[in-house]
Write an enzyme that holds these catalytic residues in place. Structure first.
Site, PDB file in Angstrom:
ATOM      1  N   SER A   7      -6.861   4.315  -3.166  1.00  0.00           N
ATOM      2  CA  SER A   7      -6.982   4.024  -1.739  1.00  0.00           C
ATOM      3  C   SER A   7      -5.693   4.295  -0.961  1.00  0.00           C
ATOM      4  O   SER A   7      -5.721   4.333   0.269  1.00  0.00           O
ATOM      5  CB  SER A   7      -7.396   2.562  -1.533  1.00  0.00           C
ATOM      6  N   LYS A  20      -1.680  -2.108   0.759  1.00  0.00           N
ATOM      7  CA  LYS A  20      -2.103  -1.353   1.942  1.00  0.00           C
ATOM      8  C   LYS A  20      -0.906  -1.145   2.867  1.00  0.00           C
ATOM      9  O   LYS A  20       0.162  -1.726   2.681  1.00  0.00           O
ATOM     10  CB  LYS A  20      -3.198  -2.102   2.715  1.00  0.00           C
TER      11      LYS A  20
END
Length: 324
Positions: free
Chosen positions: A135, A206
């Site tokens: 991701s 993230k």
């Protein structure tokens, strides 16, 4: 002392013979003058052999050790062959073993200090993590080992726009469990905090796009994301071929919360995917474990993770990101 050699005096010089020898024997005998005269006559008659016998007999009277004169064999017999070991009052075998035990204790102490220091560093300074998914490609790849700097926000600092952060998604990306944690859950959590156990499925990595007070918007595919009205050029870190966002949104980040997204936008489940859920996909700052500062493995990918220059354009636009 050989009986075929002339006797030695206390200073090592040969003993005198003849008349001198006779007078010396008379002095040692300690008898009166008459006895001395008789001894002189007797020694004169017997010759050098008699003088040598008297010299050997008088050694103890002069304070010399007869065992010392008998040589090292006799001295060793007297001490029982123990040598220097007994002079220290200990057993030689014990002294041979004692240094080994001392070295073992020192080694165990050193290992204990190193392990304690490593655990403290993992718990409070720098904690390693393994990247589980793609991701965050191309910035981070599956299997990369990164180190999160846990002191980055420890003294009143806040995550900044553009930072890559490691956080616990419980309560934001994952619903908090109503089940009270048991002993083993607490032990596992403690081991995870020390870096002795894998982080588990609740830990995410993230990039911070918006901080408390920021307004973050997107109009969908083909359009850049804007922060407080400023478009962000994300081409330096987005995965090739990805749009900044395929989902349109317009949100204001609550104070003390973060809006986070993955660099591989088409393969990332991030704040956008939790817009309709409790919490709205915002991550509390208190759930941030640390700032991902280094990729340390594989060695071919060893690098630092710097804040992209694109976010400098948002300076002065609001939010706590302007406070440093």
């Amino acid at each position: 002392m050989s009986t075929h050699e002339p006797p030695a005096d206390r200073d090592g010089s040969p003993a005198p013979t003849g008349a001198d020898s006779l007078s010396r024997s008379a002095v040692v005998s300690g008898s009166g003058s008459a006895a001395a005269d008789g001894a002189d006559a007797s020694e004169a008659a017997d010759g050098p052999e008699r003088a040598e016998l008297l010299e050997r007999a008088e050694l103890p009277e002069r304070g010399e050790d007869p065992e010392r004169a008998a040589g090292p064999e006799r001295a060793e017999e007297r001490t029982g062959g123990r040598g220097d070991a007994d002079s220290d009052g200990g057993d030689g075998s014990d002294q041979d073993e004692e240094p080994g035990r001392s070295r073992s204790r020192d080694l165990l102490l050193l290992v204990g200090i190193c392990l304690t220091a490593l655990l403290l560093v993992n718990a409070f300074v720098a904690r390693p993590f393994s990247v589980p998914s793609g991701s965050m490609e191309e910035t981070l790849r599956p299997g990369d080992r990164l180190v999160a700097n846990q002191l980055a926000y420890a003294f009143g600092g806040h995550p900044q726009r553009g930072d890559v952060v490691v956080f616990d998604g419980t309560g934001s990306f994952l619903r908090g469990s109503a089940k009270p944690s048991g002993f083993w859950d607490g032990l596992r959590s403690f081991a995870q905090d020390l870096g002795l156990a894998p982080a588990g499925d609740t830990v995410y990595v993230k990039r911070v796009i918006g901080v408390g007070g920021d307004r973050v918007t997107s109009t969908g595919p083909g359009a850049p994301i804007t922060v407080n009205g400023v478009p962000i050029d994300e081409t330096s870190y987005l995965s090739p071929g990805d749009d900044p966002s395929s989902v349109a949104f317009d949100i204001v980040v609550p104070a003390g919360k973060l809006w986070v997204m993955g660099d591989h936008r088409s393969a990332s489940r991030d704040s956008r995917d939790h817009l309709g859920e409790p919490g709205g996909g915002f991550v509390p700052e208190t759930k941030v474990i640390g700032r991902a500062d280094w990729v340390v493995y594989p060695f071919s990918r060893w690098t630092g993770l710097d804040r992209p220059a694109a976010f400098a354009a948002t300076a002065g636009t609001g939010g706590h990101g302007d406070q440093g």
